[in-house]
Design an enzyme around this catalytic site. Structure first.
Site, PDB file in Angstrom:
ATOM      1  N   THR A 170       0.872  -1.184   0.000  1.00  0.00           N
ATOM      2  CA  THR A 170       0.000   0.000   0.000  1.00  0.00           C
ATOM      3  C   THR A 170       0.904   1.228   0.000  1.00  0.00           C
ATOM      4  OG1 THR A 170      -0.142  -0.150   2.417  1.00  0.00           O
ATOM      5  CG2 THR A 170      -1.955  -1.094   1.166  1.00  0.00           C
ATOM      6  N   THR A 218      -1.122  -2.721   5.476  1.00  0.00           N
ATOM      7  CA  THR A 218      -1.439  -1.521   6.264  1.00  0.00           C
ATOM      8  C   THR A 218      -2.362  -0.625   5.439  1.00  0.00           C
ATOM      9  OG1 THR A 218       0.703  -1.680   7.318  1.00  0.00           O
ATOM     10  CG2 THR A 218      -0.416   0.444   7.483  1.00  0.00           C
ATOM     11  N   ARG A 267       9.367  -6.465  11.519  1.00  0.00           N
ATOM     12  CA  ARG A 267      10.420  -5.535  11.088  1.00  0.00           C
ATOM     13  C   ARG A 267      11.271  -6.234  10.054  1.00  0.00           C
ATOM     14  NH1 ARG A 267      13.364  -5.646  16.525  1.00  0.00           N
ATOM     15  NH2 ARG A 267      12.494  -7.725  16.330  1.00  0.00           N
ATOM     16  N   GLU A 268      11.661  -5.524   9.004  1.00  0.00           N
ATOM     17  CA  GLU A 268      12.614  -6.098   8.063  1.00  0.00           C
ATOM     18  C   GLU A 268      13.902  -6.392   8.832  1.00  0.00           C
ATOM     19  OE1 GLU A 268      12.975  -3.678   4.526  1.00  0.00           O
ATOM     20  OE2 GLU A 268      10.802  -3.594   4.353  1.00  0.00           O
ATOM     21  N   LYS A 287      -2.280  -0.689  13.904  1.00  0.00           N
ATOM     22  CA  LYS A 287      -1.059  -0.712  13.103  1.00  0.00           C
ATOM     23  C   LYS A 287      -0.501   0.688  12.869  1.00  0.00           C
ATOM     24  CE  LYS A 287       2.251  -1.742  10.488  1.00  0.00           C
ATOM     25  NZ  LYS A 287       2.473  -2.716   9.491  1.00  0.00           N
ATOM     26  N   CYS A 322       7.738   1.774   5.271  1.00  0.00           N
ATOM     27  CA  CYS A 322       6.614   1.772   6.220  1.00  0.00           C
ATOM     28  C   CYS A 322       6.436   3.078   6.983  1.00  0.00           C
ATOM     29  CB  CYS A 322       6.780   0.613   7.193  1.00  0.00           C
ATOM     30  SG  CYS A 322       6.832  -0.965   6.344  1.00  0.00           S
ATOM     31  N   LYS A 357      18.128   0.765   6.501  1.00  0.00           N
ATOM     32  CA  LYS A 357      18.619   0.373   7.827  1.00  0.00           C
ATOM     33  C   LYS A 357      19.494  -0.864   7.639  1.00  0.00           C
ATOM     34  CE  LYS A 357      14.951  -2.759   9.270  1.00  0.00           C
ATOM     35  NZ  LYS A 357      13.999  -3.112  10.302  1.00  0.00           N
ATOM     36  N   ARG A 371      13.942   1.654  -0.157  1.00  0.00           N
ATOM     37  CA  ARG A 371      12.785   2.546  -0.271  1.00  0.00           C
ATOM     38  C   ARG A 371      12.926   3.691   0.738  1.00  0.00           C
ATOM     39  NH1 ARG A 371       7.873  -1.444   0.435  1.00  0.00           N
ATOM     40  NH2 ARG A 371       9.425  -2.464   1.735  1.00  0.00           N
TER      41      ARG A 371
END
Ligand code: UGA
Length: 438
Positions: A88, A124, A154-155, A207, A263, A326, A333
């Protein structure tokens, strides 16, 4: 009988969810419209970097519990519970979320649904989306039902977060939907993972509220870093000191270049946009400030870099450490590191970017930056080094191996993780965000 699940959308969330549900023992079919992605996954490989996921995926494909397809009708025919895990993203030119993948995938799924199927949203979405989908489904597949089950993974920790989540939240409208989801998550509930049952809007809001809180925590500490810089104080000591108060806590209190990724930035913007639509705009006015503080860290880092190079980037060699948004991820992204690298390139600098995992993805988004795979080589001719994504190998790197340089070399640690003493001892000037200059 073994539960049969489908997972629609096989990005970070969907691929992880599919593999982990198979790991719990279910029969799982993953669906994606991208045939290349499906082929890679079906061959037991993961098309992005996520520690631990390739092993879980390959193990479950080999065990015959997990497969991938591009065929929605096949997925619909073979499963009773369908998890919607599509993206999304932020709409281009607006703050709101682009829901086309959610509506598109459900539209494609509906005609093939078996009687009594449960469609579980994990993506989300703006509050109110589940209710709209339920209305649509009531018209086209009257025996099917919707539930909302937001995802908090979390990635970088996706497998652990899916198999050992902090909590499970399900928004439902019937006892049957709740019971089915209790059955799916029974192995986790048995490990005492809290299982919260709510209505649709609460589940959707949990969320975005969680991500807004996390974003606010980061921007709070970055705002304090700005004050520390103005006052000559040290943000790392301040964060440690306030973090001992358990009401505050020390996690997500690392000041620096701020948050990025697929996100937090887009979620807080979509949340503000949705709040405006439902008449609650004022309640989220603070998120605009959270977003601005976050983006300010990027400009501030560029300004510090320019100042270190006597006011101009023109013709100067700048090495950027980190491209991923990170560490432990190859996701670029809305990467703060790449945004800074691109700004310096545009201002005339010769920018070299290093990252242990994300160079390929970075090159796709910013083809004009120069990418170097070897860390020592990336650093060899640098007049200024910017530490922008805190991969452990940067902290472990020994600057003495670079030898002595005829000119002054500068380091800006925008993640506050390197050891100033070590770098200064090797002849570098060291500057960090929110800490005294010397
Ligand atoms: C985030 C949330 O943490 C997950 O709970 C959520 O499920 C996920 O978004 C999502 O909505 O799907 P993620 O985007 O993987 O997960 O990344 P985080 O670990 O939250 O980090 C976000 C950003 O904040 C990174 O750019 C990181 O460098 C930055 N950060 C994090 C800081 O600048 N300081 C900190 O102290 C912590």
């Amino acid at each position: 009988m073994t539960l049969r699940l489908s997972v629609i959308g096989t990005g970070y969330l969907g691929a992880t969810h599919a593999a982990c549900m198979a790991e719990l023992g279910y029969e799982v079919i993953g669906v994606d419209i991208d045939p290349a992605k499906v082929e890679i996954l079906q061959s037991g490989r993961v098309p992005f970097y996520e520690p631990g996921l390739p092993e879980v995926l390959a193990r479950n494909i080999a065990a015959g519990r997990l497969r991938f397809t591009t065929s929605m009708s096949e997925a619909a025919a073979t499963a009773d519970i369908h998890f919607i895990c599509v993206g999304t993203p932020q709409q281009s030119g607006a703050n709101a979320a682009d829901l086309s993948q959610v509506f598109g995938s459900i539209q494609a799924l509906t005609p093939h649904l078996r009687a009594g199927a449960l469609v579980v949203g994990k993506s989300t979405v703006p509050v109110g989306t589940a209710a709209v989908l339920a209305e649509q489904l009531a018209l086209t597949a009257p025996t099917a039902e919707v539930a909302w089950n937001p995802e908090f993974l979390r990635e970088g920790f996706a497998v652990a977060d899916t198999l050992h989540p902090d909590r499970l939240v399900v928004g439902v409208r019937s006892q049957r939907a709740e019971d089915l989801l209790r059955e799916v998550y029974a192995p986790l509930i048995a490990q005492d993972v809290p299982f919260l049952v709510t209505d649709f809007p609460t589940a959707e809001l949990v969320k975005v509220a969680a991500n807004s809180f996390l974003a606010t925590k980061i921007s709070f500490i970055n705002a304090m870093a700005e004050v520390c810089e103005a006052a000559g104080a040290d943000i790392t000591q301040l964060a440690e000191a306030i973090g001992y108060d358990p009401r505050i806590g020390n996690r997500f209190l690392a000041a620096g270049l701020g948050f990025g990724g697929g996100c937090l930035p887009k979620d807080i913007r979509a949340f503000m946009a949705r709040a405006g639509e439902i008449g609650a705009e004022e309640a989220l006015a603070f998120l605009r400030e959270v977003d601005q503080i976050n983006l300010r860290q990027r400009t501030h880092t560029v300004n510090l870099a320019r100042a270190a190079l006597d006011g101009s980037f023109a013709g100067k060699n700048v090495t950027v450490l980190g491209a991923a948004f990170k560490p432990d991820s190859d996701d670029v992204r809305d990467s703060p590191a790449l945004a800074v690298a691109a700004a310096i390139l545009n201002a005339g600098g010769n920018v070299v970017v290093h990252d242990p995992k994300a160079l390929e993805n970075a090159a796709r988004v910013y083809p004009t930056l120069t990418y170097v795979e070897d860390l020592a080589q990336a650093l060899a001719d640098a007049e200024l080094v910017l530490h922008l994504t805190e991969w452990p190998e940067y902290r472990e790197f020994d600057p003495t191996t670079l030898g002595s340089s005829p000119r002054q070399r500068h380091l800006i640690d925008a993640r506050n993780r390197l050891d100033p003493l070590v770098w200064r001892a090797s002849g570098w000037t060291y500057r960090a965000l929110g800490r005294p200059t010397a």
